[in-house]
Design a protein around this motif. Structure first.
Motif, PDB file in Angstrom:
ATOM      1  N   SER A  47      15.043  12.378  -0.012  1.00 29.42           N
ATOM      2  CA  SER A  47      13.970  11.841   0.876  1.00 29.42           C
ATOM      3  C   SER A  47      15.053  10.846   1.888  1.00 29.42           C
ATOM      4  O   SER A  47      14.846  10.623   2.951  1.00 29.42           O
ATOM      5  N   PHE A  48      15.945  10.400   1.177  1.00 34.58           N
ATOM      6  CA  PHE A  48      16.849   9.208   1.856  1.00 34.58           C
ATOM      7  C   PHE A  48      17.563   9.837   3.245  1.00 34.58           C
ATOM      8  O   PHE A  48      17.814   9.235   4.254  1.00 34.58           O
ATOM      9  N   ILE A  49      17.941  11.214   2.989  1.00 32.98           N
ATOM     10  CA  ILE A  49      18.721  11.821   3.936  1.00 32.98           C
ATOM     11  C   ILE A  49      17.737  12.872   4.750  1.00 32.98           C
ATOM     12  O   ILE A  49      18.282  13.554   5.674  1.00 32.98           O
ATOM     13  N   GLY A  50      16.446  12.989   4.487  1.00 38.45           N
ATOM     14  CA  GLY A  50      15.597  13.582   5.350  1.00 38.45           C
ATOM     15  C   GLY A  50      15.294  15.027   4.776  1.00 38.45           C
ATOM     16  O   GLY A  50      14.539  15.813   5.600  1.00 38.45           O
ATOM     17  N   LEU A  51      15.503  15.357   3.813  1.00 45.13           N
ATOM     18  CA  LEU A  51      15.221  16.596   3.126  1.00 45.13           C
ATOM     19  C   LEU A  51      14.302  16.703   1.883  1.00 45.13           C
ATOM     20  O   LEU A  51      13.893  17.910   1.666  1.00 45.13           O
ATOM     21  N   GLY A  52      13.542  15.678   1.831  1.00 48.66           N
ATOM     22  CA  GLY A  52      12.576  15.545   0.700  1.00 48.66           C
ATOM     23  C   GLY A  52      11.255  15.254   1.407  1.00 48.66           C
ATOM     24  O   GLY A  52      11.038  16.179   2.261  1.00 48.66           O
ATOM     25  N   VAL A  53      10.615  14.343   1.272  1.00 46.67           N
ATOM     26  CA  VAL A  53       9.188  13.959   1.569  1.00 46.67           C
ATOM     27  C   VAL A  53       9.361  13.793   3.227  1.00 46.67           C
ATOM     28  O   VAL A  53      10.206  13.052   3.582  1.00 46.67           O
ATOM     29  N   GLN A  54       8.553  14.283   3.955  1.00 45.53           N
ATOM     30  CA  GLN A  54       8.566  14.494   5.378  1.00 45.53           C
ATOM     31  C   GLN A  54       7.397  13.216   5.781  1.00 45.53           C
ATOM     32  O   GLN A  54       6.602  13.202   5.174  1.00 45.53           O
ATOM     33  N   PRO A  55       7.684  12.525   7.067  1.00 47.81           N
ATOM     34  CA  PRO A  55       6.876  11.406   7.458  1.00 47.81           C
ATOM     35  C   PRO A  55       5.520  12.232   7.974  1.00 47.81           C
ATOM     36  O   PRO A  55       5.590  13.444   8.198  1.00 47.81           O
ATOM     37  N   PRO A  56       4.461  11.599   7.771  1.00 47.17           N
ATOM     38  CA  PRO A  56       4.157  10.146   7.442  1.00 47.17           C
ATOM     39  C   PRO A  56       3.882   9.835   6.078  1.00 47.17           C
ATOM     40  O   PRO A  56       3.652   8.696   5.576  1.00 47.17           O
ATOM     41  N   ASP A  57       4.300  10.915   5.009  1.00 45.78           N
ATOM     42  CA  ASP A  57       3.885  10.742   3.703  1.00 45.78           C
ATOM     43  C   ASP A  57       4.917   9.586   3.096  1.00 45.78           C
ATOM     44  O   ASP A  57       6.231   9.438   3.563  1.00 45.78           O
ATOM     45  N   ALA A  58       4.622   8.769   2.134  1.00 45.33           N
ATOM     46  CA  ALA A  58       5.393   7.711   1.828  1.00 45.33           C
ATOM     47  C   ALA A  58       6.199   8.140   0.498  1.00 45.33           C
ATOM     48  O   ALA A  58       5.586   8.846  -0.432  1.00 45.33           O
ATOM     49  N   SER A  59       7.381   7.894   0.533  1.00 40.46           N
ATOM     50  CA  SER A  59       8.384   7.960  -0.862  1.00 40.46           C
ATOM     51  C   SER A  59       9.173   7.084  -1.022  1.00 40.46           C
ATOM     52  O   SER A  59       9.745   6.252   0.084  1.00 40.46           O
ATOM     53  N   TRP A  60       9.663   6.473  -2.082  1.00 42.29           N
ATOM     54  CA  TRP A  60      10.715   5.558  -2.302  1.00 42.29           C
ATOM     55  C   TRP A  60      11.862   5.693  -1.517  1.00 42.29           C
ATOM     56  O   TRP A  60      12.323   4.706  -1.256  1.00 42.29           O
ATOM     57  N   GLY A  61      12.172   6.961  -1.684  1.00 39.27           N
ATOM     58  CA  GLY A  61      13.454   7.294  -0.914  1.00 39.27           C
ATOM     59  C   GLY A  61      13.526   7.247   0.301  1.00 39.27           C
ATOM     60  O   GLY A  61      14.309   6.479   0.889  1.00 39.27           O
ATOM     61  N   SER A  87       0.989  -1.091  -0.151  1.00 36.89           N
ATOM     62  CA  SER A  87      -0.096   0.016   0.036  1.00 36.89           C
ATOM     63  C   SER A  87       0.704   1.198  -0.184  1.00 36.89           C
ATOM     64  O   SER A  87       0.442   2.315  -0.695  1.00 36.89           O
ATOM     65  N   ARG A  88       2.173   1.218   0.542  1.00 36.88           N
ATOM     66  CA  ARG A  88       2.648   2.465   0.725  1.00 36.88           C
ATOM     67  C   ARG A  88       3.814   2.619  -0.497  1.00 36.88           C
ATOM     68  O   ARG A  88       3.863   3.851  -0.883  1.00 36.88           O
ATOM     69  N   ILE A  89       3.867   1.522  -1.288  1.00 36.69           N
ATOM     70  CA  ILE A  89       4.314   1.558  -2.434  1.00 36.69           C
ATOM     71  C   ILE A  89       3.403   2.200  -3.532  1.00 36.69           C
ATOM     72  O   ILE A  89       3.821   3.180  -4.185  1.00 36.69           O
ATOM     73  N   ILE A  90       2.273   1.822  -3.518  1.00 38.11           N
ATOM     74  CA  ILE A  90       1.277   2.471  -4.418  1.00 38.11           C
ATOM     75  C   ILE A  90       0.953   4.116  -3.963  1.00 38.11           C
ATOM     76  O   ILE A  90       0.885   4.991  -4.785  1.00 38.11           O
ATOM     77  N   GLN A  91       1.099   4.509  -2.584  1.00 39.70           N
ATOM     78  CA  GLN A  91       0.928   5.658  -2.060  1.00 39.70           C
ATOM     79  C   GLN A  91       1.926   6.572  -2.694  1.00 39.70           C
ATOM     80  O   GLN A  91       1.927   7.532  -2.689  1.00 39.70           O
ATOM     81  N   ALA A  92       3.438   5.980  -2.426  1.00 38.02           N
ATOM     82  CA  ALA A  92       4.594   6.711  -3.049  1.00 38.02           C
ATOM     83  C   ALA A  92       4.467   6.988  -4.608  1.00 38.02           C
ATOM     84  O   ALA A  92       5.126   7.891  -5.052  1.00 38.02           O
ATOM     85  N   SER A  93       3.577   6.206  -5.199  1.00 37.12           N
ATOM     86  CA  SER A  93       3.786   6.719  -6.535  1.00 37.12           C
ATOM     87  C   SER A  93       3.255   8.112  -7.087  1.00 37.12           C
ATOM     88  O   SER A  93       3.397   8.466  -8.052  1.00 37.12           O
ATOM     89  N   ARG A  94       2.665   8.465  -6.120  1.00 39.33           N
ATOM     90  CA  ARG A  94       2.158   9.917  -6.418  1.00 39.33           C
ATOM     91  C   ARG A  94       3.124  10.810  -6.177  1.00 39.33           C
ATOM     92  O   ARG A  94       3.451  11.815  -7.037  1.00 39.33           O
ATOM     93  N   ILE A  95       4.019  10.809  -5.411  1.00 41.21           N
ATOM     94  CA  ILE A  95       5.459  11.566  -5.195  1.00 41.21           C
ATOM     95  C   ILE A  95       6.411  11.175  -6.363  1.00 41.21           C
ATOM     96  O   ILE A  95       7.048  12.028  -6.977  1.00 41.21           O
ATOM     97  N   ALA A  96       6.167   9.778  -6.850  1.00 44.87           N
ATOM     98  CA  ALA A  96       7.085   9.472  -8.022  1.00 44.87           C
ATOM     99  C   ALA A  96       6.620  10.442  -9.380  1.00 44.87           C
ATOM    100  O   ALA A  96       7.287  10.424 -10.305  1.00 44.87           O
TER     101      ALA A  96
END
Length: 285
Positions: free
Chosen positions: A223-237, A77-86
């Motif tokens: 997002s991997f280093i915390g400067l992109g999408v912020q929790p609780p939003d899902a991002s692949w990074g 579900s989170r992979i699908i949710q993160a598709s919006r960010i992608a």
């Protein structure tokens, strides 16, 4: 209009691109990604933000197709949710790059002069900086978050796009039909948007599709280093970051977001390569 110019017409290039099986599959994948980004709430197997700490790091199965994460949330579900960010993230960054680089490149390629000199020097300065370092510097000033991160990436992309548009405009501006348009009194705006832009659309599309894939990778890095999408939003990074942190508890967690990212970037690059090959083929014929 010359044969070389007619060969670059977007409708012919797109038709040739879609005839290739690899590019047709890539376009289908991007269409599916957009569908999931729009219709995500209708197809989520579970609530992507619902936590179940008693079911952390669950294995792959019928209940959870890709298992669960460190908070017991359903990974599929989170992979699908993160598709919006992608989808949204590359659109924002490439859109910003187009807003900056396209008009400047068109004007500089047709009129030259002060705009060409100043914009060219600025582009050289920004291109001399590592892209990720430049984006980090801009995000550090604007603050973390998806929009700020993508705006920063768009600024970093703009000089390269400016160079592509300027070079293509310089070539088209030498054509006879442009001279004829100017001779009969066409304004600069009409010459740029009616006579030149359609004839540089093919190389522009190639650059845009490649930048879409690069933007996704840079967004994932931020997002991997915390400067992109912020929790609780899902991002692949951010999902890759969580998988890296919990790699000893759930080694499989890195696979779903990693594969999703690889396939998406590959799809964008395949489309760009197909457009480039279609342009070259039509120019040779």
């Amino acid at each position: 209009m010359t044969t070389a110019t007619r060969s670059a017409r977007p409708r012919h290039v797109l038709r040739s691109t879609l005839r290739r099986p690899s590019s047709a599959i890539a376009v289908g994948f991007i269409v599916a990604l957009v569908f999931f980004a729009i219709a995500g709430p209708l197809v989520y197997p579970h609530d992507p933000e619902a936590q179940n700490l008693g079911n952390r790091f669950a294995d792959v199965g019928f209940t959870h197709l890709l298992g669960t994460d460190e908070f017991g949330r359903d990974v599929a579900s989170r992979i699908i949710q993160a598709s919006r960010i992608a989808v949204v993230a590359p659109l924002i960054s490439v859109g910003v790059a187009l807003l900056i680089g396209l008009p400047l490149g068109l004007w500089a390629g047709l009129r030259r002069g002060v705009v060409d000199t100043v914009a060219g020097r600025l582009a050289d300065t920004i291109l001399s900086l590592p892209a990720l370092v430049g984006a980090l510097a801009i995000v550090a000033v604007l603050g973390p978050g998806l929009v700020n991160a993508m705006f920063a990436i768009g600024i970093i992309f703009a000089p390269g796009l400016f160079r592509v548009v300027r070079g293509a405009t310089l070539a088209v501006a030498e054509e006879t039909f442009v001279d004829s348009a100017v001779a009969i009194g066409s304004s600069t705006r009409r010459t740029l948007w009616v006579h030149i832009l359609p004839n540089i659309a093919a190389p522009l599309l190639v650059q845009v599709t490649i930048l879409m894939g690069v933007a996704l990778l840079v967004e994932a890095s931020l997002s991997f280093i915390g400067l992109g999408v912020q929790p609780p939003d899902a991002s692949w990074g951010s999902m890759l970051k969580a998988a890296y942190t919990n790699q000893f508890h759930s080694p499989f967690s890195v696979v779903p977001p990693g594969i999703a990212m690889v396939l998406t970037v590959l799809a964008f690059n395949t489309i760009g390569d197909s457009i480039r090959d279609a342009v070259g083929l039509r120019r040779r014929t």
